[in-house]
Design a protein around this motif. Sequence first.
Motif, PDB file in Angstrom:
ATOM      1  N   LYS A 185       0.836  -1.112  -0.177  1.00 47.98           N
ATOM      2  CA  LYS A 185       0.101   0.022  -0.118  1.00 47.98           C
ATOM      3  C   LYS A 185       0.762   1.280   0.068  1.00 47.98           C
ATOM      4  CE  LYS A 185      -3.733   2.084   2.507  1.00 47.98           C
ATOM      5  NZ  LYS A 185      -4.801   2.240   3.576  1.00 47.98           N
ATOM      6  N   LEU A 186       0.652   2.056  -0.999  1.00 48.75           N
ATOM      7  CA  LEU A 186       1.467   3.241  -1.076  1.00 48.75           C
ATOM      8  C   LEU A 186       0.445   4.427  -1.428  1.00 48.75           C
ATOM      9  CD1 LEU A 186       4.811   2.926  -3.310  1.00 48.75           C
ATOM     10  CD2 LEU A 186       4.719   2.832  -0.816  1.00 48.75           C
ATOM     11  N   SER A 187       0.808   5.583  -1.107  1.00 45.78           N
ATOM     12  CA  SER A 187       0.016   6.690  -1.502  1.00 45.78           C
ATOM     13  C   SER A 187      -0.480   6.833  -3.111  1.00 45.78           C
ATOM     14  CB  SER A 187       0.657   8.029  -1.014  1.00 45.78           C
ATOM     15  OG  SER A 187      -0.002   9.304  -1.540  1.00 45.78           O
ATOM     16  N   PRO A 188      -1.764   7.168  -3.033  1.00 42.88           N
ATOM     17  CA  PRO A 188      -2.208   7.326  -4.552  1.00 42.88           C
ATOM     18  C   PRO A 188      -1.261   8.605  -5.345  1.00 42.88           C
ATOM     19  CG  PRO A 188      -3.961   7.303  -3.109  1.00 42.88           C
ATOM     20  CD  PRO A 188      -2.718   7.325  -2.292  1.00 42.88           C
ATOM     21  N   ALA A 189      -0.771   9.317  -4.536  1.00 41.51           N
ATOM     22  CA  ALA A 189       0.263  10.236  -5.295  1.00 41.51           C
ATOM     23  C   ALA A 189       1.504   9.638  -5.914  1.00 41.51           C
ATOM     24  CB  ALA A 189       0.551  11.423  -4.239  1.00 41.51           C
ATOM     25  N   ALA A 190       1.873   8.624  -5.233  1.00 43.34           N
ATOM     26  CA  ALA A 190       3.018   7.713  -5.943  1.00 43.34           C
ATOM     27  C   ALA A 190       2.588   7.199  -7.341  1.00 43.34           C
ATOM     28  CB  ALA A 190       3.446   6.826  -5.084  1.00 43.34           C
ATOM     29  N   VAL A 191       1.320   6.883  -7.387  1.00 43.28           N
ATOM     30  CA  VAL A 191       0.845   6.175  -8.583  1.00 43.28           C
ATOM     31  C   VAL A 191       0.858   7.453  -9.605  1.00 43.28           C
ATOM     32  CG1 VAL A 191      -1.251   5.005  -9.869  1.00 43.28           C
ATOM     33  CG2 VAL A 191      -0.314   4.530  -7.382  1.00 43.28           C
ATOM     34  N   GLU A 192       0.337   8.522  -9.035  1.00 44.08           N
ATOM     35  CA  GLU A 192       0.060   9.605 -10.333  1.00 44.08           C
ATOM     36  C   GLU A 192       1.387   9.896 -10.765  1.00 44.08           C
ATOM     37  OE1 GLU A 192      -1.363  12.153 -12.604  1.00 44.08           O
ATOM     38  OE2 GLU A 192      -2.399  10.689 -11.533  1.00 44.08           O
ATOM     39  N   ILE A 193       2.422   9.953  -9.824  1.00 40.30           N
ATOM     40  CA  ILE A 193       4.072  10.324 -10.282  1.00 40.30           C
ATOM     41  C   ILE A 193       4.381   9.398 -11.429  1.00 40.30           C
ATOM     42  CG2 ILE A 193       6.307  10.267  -9.499  1.00 40.30           C
ATOM     43  CD1 ILE A 193       5.560  11.597  -6.853  1.00 40.30           C
ATOM     44  N   PHE A 194       4.249   8.176 -11.217  1.00 38.69           N
ATOM     45  CA  PHE A 194       4.591   7.141 -12.370  1.00 38.69           C
ATOM     46  C   PHE A 194       3.774   7.474 -13.557  1.00 38.69           C
ATOM     47  CE2 PHE A 194       5.688   4.317  -8.757  1.00 38.69           C
ATOM     48  CZ  PHE A 194       7.258   4.168  -9.214  1.00 38.69           C
ATOM     49  N   ARG A 195       2.620   7.673 -13.483  1.00 33.22           N
ATOM     50  CA  ARG A 195       1.769   7.692 -14.674  1.00 33.22           C
ATOM     51  C   ARG A 195       2.019   9.053 -15.363  1.00 33.22           C
ATOM     52  NH1 ARG A 195      -3.833   5.083 -11.869  1.00 33.22           N
ATOM     53  NH2 ARG A 195      -3.273   3.182 -12.344  1.00 33.22           N
ATOM     54  N   ARG A 196       1.963  10.226 -14.558  1.00 31.29           N
ATOM     55  CA  ARG A 196       2.436  11.565 -15.136  1.00 31.29           C
ATOM     56  C   ARG A 196       3.587  11.609 -15.788  1.00 31.29           C
ATOM     57  NH1 ARG A 196       2.366  14.062 -10.764  1.00 31.29           N
ATOM     58  NH2 ARG A 196       4.421  14.553 -10.556  1.00 31.29           N
ATOM     59  N   ARG A 197       4.468  10.628 -15.666  1.00 33.24           N
ATOM     60  CA  ARG A 197       6.113  10.681 -16.271  1.00 33.24           C
ATOM     61  C   ARG A 197       5.986   9.653 -17.394  1.00 33.24           C
ATOM     62  NH1 ARG A 197      10.912  11.328 -12.214  1.00 33.24           N
ATOM     63  NH2 ARG A 197      11.996  11.640 -14.204  1.00 33.24           N
ATOM     64  N   GLY A 198       4.923   8.876 -17.553  1.00 34.63           N
ATOM     65  CA  GLY A 198       4.806   7.929 -18.648  1.00 34.63           C
ATOM     66  C   GLY A 198       5.320   6.608 -18.357  1.00 34.63           C
ATOM     67  N   ILE A 199       4.984   6.227 -17.195  1.00 35.85           N
ATOM     68  CA  ILE A 199       5.524   4.974 -16.799  1.00 35.85           C
ATOM     69  C   ILE A 199       4.025   4.259 -16.325  1.00 35.85           C
ATOM     70  CG2 ILE A 199       6.373   3.322 -15.035  1.00 35.85           C
ATOM     71  CD1 ILE A 199       8.633   5.682 -14.755  1.00 35.85           C
ATOM     72  N   GLU A 200       4.084   2.928 -17.087  1.00 32.58           N
ATOM     73  CA  GLU A 200       2.801   2.119 -16.773  1.00 32.58           C
ATOM     74  C   GLU A 200       2.935   1.412 -15.445  1.00 32.58           C
ATOM     75  OE1 GLU A 200       0.517  -1.911 -18.713  1.00 32.58           O
ATOM     76  OE2 GLU A 200       2.117  -0.799 -19.930  1.00 32.58           O
ATOM     77  N   VAL A 201       1.800   1.630 -14.599  1.00 33.41           N
ATOM     78  CA  VAL A 201       2.020   1.168 -13.180  1.00 33.41           C
ATOM     79  C   VAL A 201       0.721   0.343 -12.927  1.00 33.41           C
ATOM     80  CG1 VAL A 201       1.073   3.339 -12.302  1.00 33.41           C
ATOM     81  CG2 VAL A 201       2.421   1.914 -10.760  1.00 33.41           C
ATOM     82  N   ASP A 202       0.855  -0.734 -12.151  1.00 27.04           N
ATOM     83  CA  ASP A 202       0.017  -1.650 -11.634  1.00 27.04           C
ATOM     84  C   ASP A 202       0.339  -1.520 -10.059  1.00 27.04           C
ATOM     85  OD1 ASP A 202      -1.239  -2.141 -14.051  1.00 27.04           O
ATOM     86  OD2 ASP A 202       0.261  -3.882 -14.437  1.00 27.04           O
ATOM     87  N   VAL A 203      -1.299  -1.564  -9.291  1.00 26.19           N
ATOM     88  CA  VAL A 203      -1.067  -1.562  -8.101  1.00 26.19           C
ATOM     89  C   VAL A 203      -1.973  -2.790  -7.671  1.00 26.19           C
ATOM     90  CG1 VAL A 203      -1.934  -0.318  -5.740  1.00 26.19           C
ATOM     91  CG2 VAL A 203      -1.105   0.987  -7.970  1.00 26.19           C
ATOM     92  N   LYS A 204      -1.200  -3.678  -6.939  1.00 34.23           N
ATOM     93  CA  LYS A 204      -1.456  -4.964  -6.456  1.00 34.23           C
ATOM     94  C   LYS A 204      -1.050  -5.534  -5.125  1.00 34.23           C
ATOM     95  CE  LYS A 204      -2.327  -6.522 -11.473  1.00 34.23           C
ATOM     96  NZ  LYS A 204      -1.890  -7.610 -12.193  1.00 34.23           N
ATOM     97  N   PRO A 205      -1.684  -4.730  -3.937  1.00 30.66           N
ATOM     98  CA  PRO A 205      -1.082  -4.986  -2.589  1.00 30.66           C
ATOM     99  C   PRO A 205      -1.806  -6.332  -2.105  1.00 30.66           C
ATOM    100  CG  PRO A 205      -2.701  -3.300  -2.619  1.00 30.66           C
ATOM    101  CD  PRO A 205      -2.606  -3.579  -3.866  1.00 30.66           C
TER     102      PRO A 205
END
Length: 532
Positions: A9-29
């Motif tokens: 579990k990480l802050s949603p803001a971390a997910v947004e950083i990855f996506r904003r910088r063009g990195i595909e991200v999956d969240v599966k805790p």
Amino acid sequence: MPKVLISDKLSPAAVEIFRRRGIEVDVKPGLSPAELRAIIEPYDGLAVRSATKVTRELMEAAPNLRVVGRAGIGVDNVDVTSATNRGVVVMNTPHGNAITTAEHAIAMMFALARQLPEASASTKAGKWEKNRFMGVELFGKTLGLIGCGNIGSIVADRAVGLKMKVIAFDPFLSERRALELGVEKVELADLLERADFISLHAPLTEQTRDILSRENLERMKKGARVINCARGGLVDEAALADAIRSGHLAGAALDVFETEPAKESPLFGLENVVCTPHLGAATAEAQENVALQVADQMADYLLTGAVSNAINMPSVTAEEAPRLKPYMELARLLGGMAGQLTAVQAQESDNAIRAIRVEYEGAVADLNRRPLTAAALAGVLGPLLGSVNMVNAPVVARERGIEVAETVLERSGEYQTLVRLSVATGRFERSVSGTLVAGDKPRLVEVKGIAVEADFAPHMLYVTNQDKPGFIGRFGMTLADAGINIATFHLGRSAPGGDAICLVGLDGPMPEPVLSAVRHLPLVVQAVPLTF
């Protein structure tokens, strides 16, 4: 597009950083180890906190994994050795929760000194046991810090503000830094004998495991107290419980335990023992900070090659990365050439590599050279050992007893910048040198002391020969008869009639029959195909 998996579990803001910088991200805790191994294969990065165990088995199932980012300071849950051997960068966030953890240690010290948890429980139960809870002041007491790095230094600062005497045991603490912090640097034995409170702020390693062992607990000052907000395993919990029961120690406050979650412990149920469930980094600010920091660090590495807070390789700042990139490529190419030439003769026992020396001259001498040397080592060792990269190359060299030396020459020579790589075996020493032209294009300028200017190509043929008439014609005709097109052709020689070098750029790989024909030509000493 790089792919990152967030398995805790990480802050949603971390997910947004990855996506904003063009990195595909999956969240599966919350995945089990088997479930995680089943899906990890396509990911370039893995972001974790403390729940996910990054084991050797997990990394073996992740052939594309390039970086593991730990949102927090401790990497006990990551097999760093296996990651390094596989060339995976391991990053943490040592500063994101430092203040929060330090504040928790101070809070635990106050709670222990004034018996606050017991007093609170007693009062809520309708009792008024004012005489039962006789505490001690922190003012004037001696605080002993085992570890005085990021967190320990913050604790020291706060303790000095409380007018405590602070002493510290830390082999890496310099006298100058101790003076800046207002602490006295001491040996462990001295700290154990003098401290009224001991607070641990060291990583868990083979050297620090059970640093407060039964023997060391017995050596502590009678009536002293222990605070551990660092790592479980630093304290022998059973011995600590015995020391409190016997009255030798006045109490302890622990936020971490050898086994977590800690469902049972010899310390549970004892008075004058404060326990919290690993809350050192449990503030909204710290959770946000470490999540944002690990996302930025991983994105920087995957997109630009910048390395921050890595456990197992030199740091490269985001500002340095673009400037270092062409130099790292030059170092890699020089290493690759030397490694491929050495690999031809490496089957003989006395031709094993004994030493690698990298010399930096001119403009490159002022740069961050550690990643350049790592790139050169990876280039040399890759052709001989296979899966070697910048992360594991220094370790591989050390494990094989290869001496690595780095030399800086401040003088300016014929080239504005020059990198020279020398490889020594039991029978010979071979050197190659290169520079950058047009700002960022690697160029070979010297081989074995012979000047030869050549651009690197994906496929090349390196030939050493005697400098006598007839060689170039026969060599060119051999390639032409085989339908091999020459893209570039470079020559060099030590002296008229002496040793000569021919370096040819080709449009594709050299077929084995043609290579054999070249090797049997008159005047040819050696012919080695090179791939970059």
